[in-house]
Scaffold this active site. Structure first.
Site, mmCIF file in Angstrom:
data_model
loop_
_atom_site.group_PDB
_atom_site.id
_atom_site.type_symbol
_atom_site.label_atom_id
_atom_site.label_comp_id
_atom_site.label_asym_id
_atom_site.label_seq_id
_atom_site.Cartn_x
_atom_site.Cartn_y
_atom_site.Cartn_z
ATOM 1 N N HIS A 50 -2.141 -2.211 -9.758
ATOM 2 C CA HIS A 50 -3.198 -1.660 -8.913
ATOM 3 C C HIS A 50 -4.372 -2.625 -8.889
ATOM 4 O O HIS A 50 -4.655 -3.286 -9.878
ATOM 5 C CB HIS A 50 -3.658 -0.285 -9.429
ATOM 6 C CG HIS A 50 -4.360 0.501 -8.374
ATOM 7 N ND1 HIS A 50 -5.714 0.436 -8.193
ATOM 8 C CD2 HIS A 50 -3.872 1.344 -7.425
ATOM 9 C CE1 HIS A 50 -6.031 1.217 -7.169
ATOM 10 N NE2 HIS A 50 -4.947 1.772 -6.688
ATOM 11 N N HIS A 106 0.884 -1.186 0.000
ATOM 12 C CA HIS A 106 0.000 0.000 0.000
ATOM 13 C C HIS A 106 0.921 1.236 0.000
ATOM 14 O O HIS A 106 1.758 1.387 -0.902
ATOM 15 C CB HIS A 106 -0.923 -0.102 1.220
ATOM 16 C CG HIS A 106 -2.069 0.861 1.280
ATOM 17 N ND1 HIS A 106 -2.434 1.680 0.239
ATOM 18 C CD2 HIS A 106 -2.944 1.151 2.292
ATOM 19 C CE1 HIS A 106 -3.484 2.420 0.603
ATOM 20 N NE2 HIS A 106 -3.805 2.116 1.846
ATOM 21 N N ASP A 124 2.672 5.772 -6.617
ATOM 22 C CA ASP A 124 3.851 5.734 -5.760
ATOM 23 C C ASP A 124 5.172 5.748 -6.533
ATOM 24 O O ASP A 124 6.198 6.154 -6.002
ATOM 25 C CB ASP A 124 3.813 4.485 -4.865
ATOM 26 C CG ASP A 124 2.855 4.664 -3.701
ATOM 27 O OD1 ASP A 124 2.697 5.815 -3.259
ATOM 28 O OD2 ASP A 124 2.269 3.668 -3.252
HETATM 29 N N1 ACO Z 1 5.305 -6.464 -9.995
HETATM 30 C C1 ACO Z 1 5.315 -7.673 -10.565
HETATM 31 N N2 ACO Z 1 4.224 -8.460 -10.655
HETATM 32 C C2 ACO Z 1 3.094 -7.981 -10.151
HETATM 33 C C3 ACO Z 1 3.007 -6.715 -9.545
HETATM 34 C C4 ACO Z 1 4.177 -5.955 -9.486
HETATM 35 N N3 ACO Z 1 4.185 -4.757 -8.924
HETATM 36 N N4 ACO Z 1 1.744 -6.497 -9.136
HETATM 37 C C5 ACO Z 1 1.051 -7.586 -9.460
HETATM 38 N N5 ACO Z 1 1.860 -8.484 -10.073
HETATM 39 C C6 ACO Z 1 1.477 -9.790 -10.560
HETATM 40 C C7 ACO Z 1 1.397 -10.757 -9.389
HETATM 41 O O1 ACO Z 1 2.618 -11.393 -9.134
HETATM 42 C C8 ACO Z 1 0.318 -11.705 -9.842
HETATM 43 O O2 ACO Z 1 0.877 -12.612 -10.760
HETATM 44 P P1 ACO Z 1 0.348 -14.144 -10.783
HETATM 45 O O3 ACO Z 1 -1.111 -14.081 -11.090
HETATM 46 O O4 ACO Z 1 1.209 -14.771 -11.823
HETATM 47 O O5 ACO Z 1 0.599 -14.672 -9.397
HETATM 48 C C9 ACO Z 1 -0.632 -10.802 -10.617
HETATM 49 O O6 ACO Z 1 0.158 -9.702 -11.090
HETATM 50 C C10 ACO Z 1 -1.780 -10.278 -9.777
HETATM 51 O O7 ACO Z 1 -1.207 -9.669 -8.623
HETATM 52 P P2 ACO Z 1 -1.947 -9.545 -7.224
HETATM 53 O O8 ACO Z 1 -0.923 -9.189 -6.195
HETATM 54 O O9 ACO Z 1 -2.803 -10.734 -6.962
HETATM 55 O O10 ACO Z 1 -2.893 -8.326 -7.551
HETATM 56 P P3 ACO Z 1 -3.648 -7.474 -6.469
HETATM 57 O O11 ACO Z 1 -4.805 -6.879 -7.122
HETATM 58 O O12 ACO Z 1 -3.874 -8.251 -5.246
HETATM 59 O O13 ACO Z 1 -2.529 -6.412 -6.102
HETATM 60 C C11 ACO Z 1 -1.198 -4.608 -5.761
HETATM 61 C C12 ACO Z 1 -2.544 -5.068 -6.301
HETATM 62 C C13 ACO Z 1 -1.065 -5.010 -4.277
HETATM 63 C C14 ACO Z 1 -1.125 -3.080 -5.849
HETATM 64 C C15 ACO Z 1 -0.070 -5.240 -6.564
HETATM 65 O O14 ACO Z 1 -0.133 -4.822 -7.915
HETATM 66 C C16 ACO Z 1 1.282 -4.961 -5.983
HETATM 67 O O15 ACO Z 1 1.708 -5.677 -5.057
HETATM 68 N N6 ACO Z 1 1.992 -3.899 -6.455
HETATM 69 C C17 ACO Z 1 3.234 -3.499 -5.868
HETATM 70 C C18 ACO Z 1 3.001 -2.705 -4.585
HETATM 71 C C19 ACO Z 1 2.488 -1.322 -4.862
HETATM 72 O O16 ACO Z 1 2.978 -0.626 -5.746
HETATM 73 N N7 ACO Z 1 1.523 -0.891 -4.065
HETATM 74 C C20 ACO Z 1 0.945 0.462 -4.156
HETATM 75 C C21 ACO Z 1 -0.445 0.404 -4.675
HETATM 76 S S1 ACO Z 1 -1.105 2.041 -4.913
HETATM 77 C C22 ACO Z 1 -1.301 2.635 -3.351
HETATM 78 O O17 ACO Z 1 -1.482 1.935 -2.423
HETATM 79 C C23 ACO Z 1 -1.235 4.070 -3.169
#
Ligand code: ACO
Length: 372
Positions: free
Chosen positions: A258, A219, A309
């Protein structure tokens, strides 16, 4: 066939809000009907905070009175200064804000829900002071005066941090970033604050919980993690090589992806333009070039876009902000959105208590000690 439940409440409508629309049809961000583009072009952070607290944009006199109130509320009570001075220098500033918020709730308890707007304005005004006071005390041993005669939160905070007023470009860059971080519907920290508010708990408990939820790298903590990544690379080519290796190991790249937006985070384009401007001004071409290459690789390899971010990291770095203060700055802004959600939750409250799908063992017979 039903899709397996991957948890995380994805796509679940968990309540109603009039405060914000996030990614309707996959795009766009509005606060109370105003687009994020208009707000970051036209408004100050104080106008946006007023909009969130009171539901409408302020008139000139309402804004002037609001700014005067915020300036009056910037002081830190003496017992809280003592607490801040006792916190270890190695503390993460998010923990300092969490403690500061909680301590203020004991020194100046909300008392009654009728005082909620005052509690919100007080916290919004005082938290930048808390962060800067602790920082200057721990790094320079100085008990700084936090009650400066500056109208904007951006100018106030940057002056407390650097000991001199920022340039107008730097002040406005910070102001825009605060607007971008102010509100975002039912994200994890806001939902946390609403859950606490739904138990009819007090304002400071809900805010303290929100800070705890924002801290994690999935987050708000992603802006710090993004900076730590970008800083590792001396040039775009080495960034690309390392990134490909990280993706090969299925590592997550912080600042990308996201839950709600599917094609882009509308906040990212805005902060990216500021990042470019600030990097150009600072002559830090490497920082921007490395960031841009990471973005290109993520789009090419994973079809993923930067969220707010990612470019906030390089923008904040150019403003001379220590990396560990990136997520705390998010807090200073999001206090406005969390507060508005607490007001909204309380105005039509029902306890938030979802159900779980049970996946444990069936009911079974008790085993005496000798049978185990
Ligand atoms: N880098 C690489 N792969 C990613 C990323 C990433 N940043 N984000 C998602 N993926 C991949 C996951 O590994 C997953 O792959 P899989 O299906 O092969 O296992 C797929 O995409 C789906 O990812 P989830 O984590 O299940 O997606 P979710 O909707 O739960 O997550 C989140 C959203 C938490 C923002 C995610 O994209 C992430 O972890 N990003 C990095 C952290 C981040 O930047 N957070 C800030 C968000 S904005 C904010 O809070 C202000």
């Amino acid at each position: 066939m039903n899709k397996p439940n991957r948890g995380g409440l994805e796509g679940i409508v968990a309540g109603q809000t009039r405060l914000c629309t996030v990614g309707i049809d996959g795009v766009g961000l509005n606060y109370l009907g105003y687009t994020i583009e208009d707000l970051t072009e036209q408004a100050s952070f104080e106008e946006v905070a007023y909009l969130l607290f009171y539901g409408e944009l302020p008139s000139g006199s309402q804004l002037a009175e609001f700014v005067v109130r915020l300036k009056r509320y910037r002081g830190i009570p003496a017992p809280l200064k003592t607490i801040l001075e006792q916190l270890p220098a190695r503390s993460h500033p998010m923990d300092v804000l969490r403690t500061g918020c909680s301590a203020l709730g004991t020194l100046e308890p909300e008392g009654s829900f009728a005082n909620q707007v005052h509690a919100a304005e007080r916290l919004l005004a005082c938290m930048p002071s808390i962060l800067a006071y602790w920082h200057q005390y721990q790094t320079r041993g100085e008990q700084i005066d936090v009650e400066l005669d500056m109208d904007s939160m951006a100018g106030h905070f940057l002056t407390l941090l650097h000991g001199k007023p920022p340039s107008e470009t730097h002040r406005r860059a910070m102001d825009v970033s605060l607007i971008l971080y102010a509100e975002h519907e039912f994200n994890a920290s806001t939902f946390t604050a609403r859950i606490v508010a739904s138990t009819l708990s007090d304002f400071h408990s809900a805010m303290t919980a929100g800070i705890g939820a924002l801290r994690g790298p999935l987050h708000g903590g992603a802006n710090e993690a993004a900076m730590e990544l970008i800083e590792r690379f001396s040039d775009p080519d080495s960034a690309e090589t390392s990134l490909l290796a990280m993706l090969g190991r299925k590592e997550k790249i912080m600042g990308f992806g996201h839950r709600v937006y599917k094609d882009c985070d509308p906040r990212s384009d805005i902060i990216q333009r500021w990042s470019k401007k600030l990097c150009d001004e600072a002559g830090n071409q490497r920082l921007y070039a490395v960031s841009e290459r990471i973005e290109q690789v993520m789009r090419r390899e994973k079809k993923m876009f930067p969220n707010v971010d990612f470019y906030s990291a390089s923008a904040y770095h150019c403003l001379g902000i220590p990396t560990q203060m990136f997520t705390p700055l998010f807090v200073l802004s999001r206090i406005s959105g969390w507060s508005a959600h607490i007001f909204e939750q309380r105005a039509d409250n029902r306890l938030i208590r979802p159900a779980a799908e049970y996946i444990g063992p069936p009911t079974r017979n008790w085993l005496s000690m000798s049978q185990r």
